[in-house]
Scaffold this active site. Sequence first.
Site, mmCIF file in Angstrom:
data_model
loop_
_atom_site.group_PDB
_atom_site.id
_atom_site.type_symbol
_atom_site.label_atom_id
_atom_site.label_comp_id
_atom_site.label_asym_id
_atom_site.label_seq_id
_atom_site.Cartn_x
_atom_site.Cartn_y
_atom_site.Cartn_z
ATOM 1 N N ASP A 33 -12.759 1.280 0.462
ATOM 2 C CA ASP A 33 -12.537 2.728 0.242
ATOM 3 C C ASP A 33 -12.382 3.013 -1.241
ATOM 4 O O ASP A 33 -12.911 4.004 -1.759
ATOM 5 C CB ASP A 33 -11.309 3.213 1.017
ATOM 6 C CG ASP A 33 -10.043 2.450 0.647
ATOM 7 O OD1 ASP A 33 -8.945 3.018 0.796
ATOM 8 O OD2 ASP A 33 -10.139 1.289 0.184
ATOM 9 N N SER A 83 -2.476 6.069 3.757
ATOM 10 C CA SER A 83 -1.426 5.142 4.243
ATOM 11 C C SER A 83 -0.783 4.455 3.042
ATOM 12 O O SER A 83 0.430 4.292 2.965
ATOM 13 C CB SER A 83 -2.030 4.082 5.163
ATOM 14 O OG SER A 83 -2.847 4.689 6.129
ATOM 15 N N ASP A 92 -6.054 8.293 -4.307
ATOM 16 C CA ASP A 92 -6.385 8.422 -2.883
ATOM 17 C C ASP A 92 -5.089 8.271 -2.101
ATOM 18 O O ASP A 92 -4.581 7.162 -1.915
ATOM 19 C CB ASP A 92 -7.409 7.348 -2.477
ATOM 20 C CG ASP A 92 -7.860 7.544 -1.031
ATOM 21 O OD1 ASP A 92 -8.895 6.952 -0.646
ATOM 22 O OD2 ASP A 92 -7.175 8.267 -0.278
ATOM 23 N N GLY A 138 -9.631 4.269 7.509
ATOM 24 C CA GLY A 138 -8.489 3.719 6.783
ATOM 25 C C GLY A 138 -7.496 3.100 7.758
ATOM 26 O O GLY A 138 -7.838 2.783 8.899
HETATM 27 N N1 LIG Z 1 -5.591 15.313 10.192
HETATM 28 C C1 LIG Z 1 -4.798 14.304 9.766
HETATM 29 N N2 LIG Z 1 -4.748 13.157 10.441
HETATM 30 C C2 LIG Z 1 -3.973 12.120 9.999
HETATM 31 N N3 LIG Z 1 -3.181 12.167 8.901
HETATM 32 C C3 LIG Z 1 -3.187 13.312 8.211
HETATM 33 C C4 LIG Z 1 -4.001 14.420 8.585
HETATM 34 N N4 LIG Z 1 -3.806 15.406 7.674
HETATM 35 C C5 LIG Z 1 -2.939 14.930 6.785
HETATM 36 N N5 LIG Z 1 -2.520 13.690 7.109
HETATM 37 C C6 LIG Z 1 -1.586 12.875 6.319
HETATM 38 O O1 LIG Z 1 -2.426 11.913 5.675
HETATM 39 C C7 LIG Z 1 -1.914 10.617 5.865
HETATM 40 C C8 LIG Z 1 -3.079 9.715 6.169
HETATM 41 O O2 LIG Z 1 -4.010 9.903 5.122
HETATM 42 P P1 LIG Z 1 -5.483 9.354 5.325
HETATM 43 O O3 LIG Z 1 -6.175 9.491 4.012
HETATM 44 O O4 LIG Z 1 -6.096 9.961 6.528
HETATM 45 O O5 LIG Z 1 -5.139 7.832 5.676
HETATM 46 P P2 LIG Z 1 -5.980 6.499 5.534
HETATM 47 O O6 LIG Z 1 -7.108 6.723 4.581
HETATM 48 O O7 LIG Z 1 -4.945 5.555 5.033
HETATM 49 O O8 LIG Z 1 -6.415 6.196 6.940
HETATM 50 C C9 LIG Z 1 -0.969 10.673 7.043
HETATM 51 O O9 LIG Z 1 0.111 9.800 6.792
HETATM 52 C C10 LIG Z 1 -0.529 12.137 7.100
HETATM 53 O O10 LIG Z 1 0.680 12.274 6.361
HETATM 54 C C1 LIG Z 2 -4.918 -0.311 -0.245
HETATM 55 C C2 LIG Z 2 -5.651 0.049 1.022
HETATM 56 C C3 LIG Z 2 -4.928 -0.505 2.239
HETATM 57 C C4 LIG Z 2 -5.721 1.588 1.120
HETATM 58 O O1 LIG Z 2 -6.250 1.950 2.340
HETATM 59 P P1 LIG Z 2 -5.785 3.270 3.161
HETATM 60 O O2 LIG Z 2 -4.627 3.896 2.466
HETATM 61 O O3 LIG Z 2 -7.006 4.133 3.139
HETATM 62 O O4 LIG Z 2 -5.449 2.818 4.523
HETATM 63 C C5 LIG Z 2 -7.109 -0.489 0.967
HETATM 64 O O5 LIG Z 2 -7.725 -0.041 -0.222
HETATM 65 C C6 LIG Z 2 -7.132 -2.007 1.020
HETATM 66 O O6 LIG Z 2 -7.068 -2.586 2.093
HETATM 67 N N1 LIG Z 2 -7.235 -2.678 -0.184
HETATM 68 C C7 LIG Z 2 -7.288 -4.120 -0.231
HETATM 69 C C8 LIG Z 2 -6.475 -4.647 -1.389
HETATM 70 C C9 LIG Z 2 -6.932 -4.169 -2.758
HETATM 71 O O7 LIG Z 2 -7.596 -3.116 -2.839
HETATM 72 O O8 LIG Z 2 -6.639 -4.861 -3.757
HETATM 73 K K LIG Z 3 -7.609 6.085 1.799
#
Ligand SMILES: Nc1ncnc2c1ncn2[C@@H]1O[C@H](COP(=O)(O)OP(=O)(O)O)[C@@H](O)[C@H]1O
Ligand SMILES: CC(C)(COP(=O)(O)O)[C@@H](O)C(=O)NCCC(=O)O
Ligand SMILES: [K+]
Length: 207
Positions: A74, A92, A89, A7
């Site tokens: 995702d 971020s 989900d 992500g």
């Molecule tokens: N082990 C971890 N590493 C990173 N972020 C974590 C973790 N556990 C919980 N978090 C929380 O989850 C958020 C990131 O969620 P995540 O689903 O890993 O992000 P993404 O899918 O957007 O990469 C972070 O902002 C933090 O608040």
């Molecule tokens: C919205 C997101 C950034 C979420 O990703 P993540 O929170 O896992 O970083 C990802 O699904 C994305 O890049 N979407 C593209 C735009 C859309 O889904 O319409």
């Molecule tokens: K995600």
Amino acid sequence: MLLCDIGNTSYHFLDGSREYKQDVKTFDPSSIKEKVYFICVNNTLHVRLKSLSNWIDLSEYIDKEKYYKTMGIDRIFAVESVSNGIIIDAGSAVTVDVVKNDEFMGGFIYPGIKAMQKTYENISPALAYSFNFECDLDIMPKNSQDAISYGYLKTLYCEVMSHQLPIILTGGNALEFKKIFPDAKIDTALIFHAMKKIIKENEDRLC
Ligand SMILES: Nc1ncnc2c1ncn2[C@@H]1O[C@H](COP(=O)(O)OP(=O)(O)O)[C@@H](O)[C@H]1O
Ligand SMILES: CC(C)(COP(=O)(O)O)[C@@H](O)C(=O)NCCC(=O)O
Ligand SMILES: [K+]
């Protein structure tokens, strides 16, 4: 078998039954020598992974006809892992997708916790609070922390509940959102179910 969902904050690995995360800012994917099946929403990283032959992109094996062109991979894999429900989900960004009888009905994107807290803080130091996930969403707030918590959470809560579907929570902030969606099912490995399905369906081409 090693799987990875990348992500905008984390590399989320599933190694056998062990889940763990690495920070996208610091982790070096070339440190992995074994075969790893992945999906990645982070375009900069995606380009880099193309040069690593042991990183195998599963997004090429999904039937994307059911989804719109720019939809996050995702979200697609989360939807492919659910037959009936509303998927939150919380990463971020917070993505919310509705699936009814295996059909993707659509979804929306909401700011993630960290991003939204930063937004409030950038408006004024008077708004620099972490969200209170215990705040009662049925009572109008009478303090600053709940004023921003309610402002962020109530809209999302009402929208999700309006669909009257089973709620599936995933992502790094799933535990926080469980406090406002107590009946939700948490599945932090949700996306990996569809990844395993895709690998099985394409094992002649993949393994
Ligand atoms: N082990 C971890 N590493 C990173 N972020 C974590 C973790 N556990 C919980 N978090 C929380 O989850 C958020 C990131 O969620 P995540 O689903 O890993 O992000 P993404 O899918 O957007 O990469 C972070 O902002 C933090 O608040
Ligand atoms: C919205 C997101 C950034 C979420 O990703 P993540 O929170 O896992 O970083 C990802 O699904 C994305 O890049 N979407 C593209 C735009 C859309 O889904 O319409
Ligand atoms: K995600």
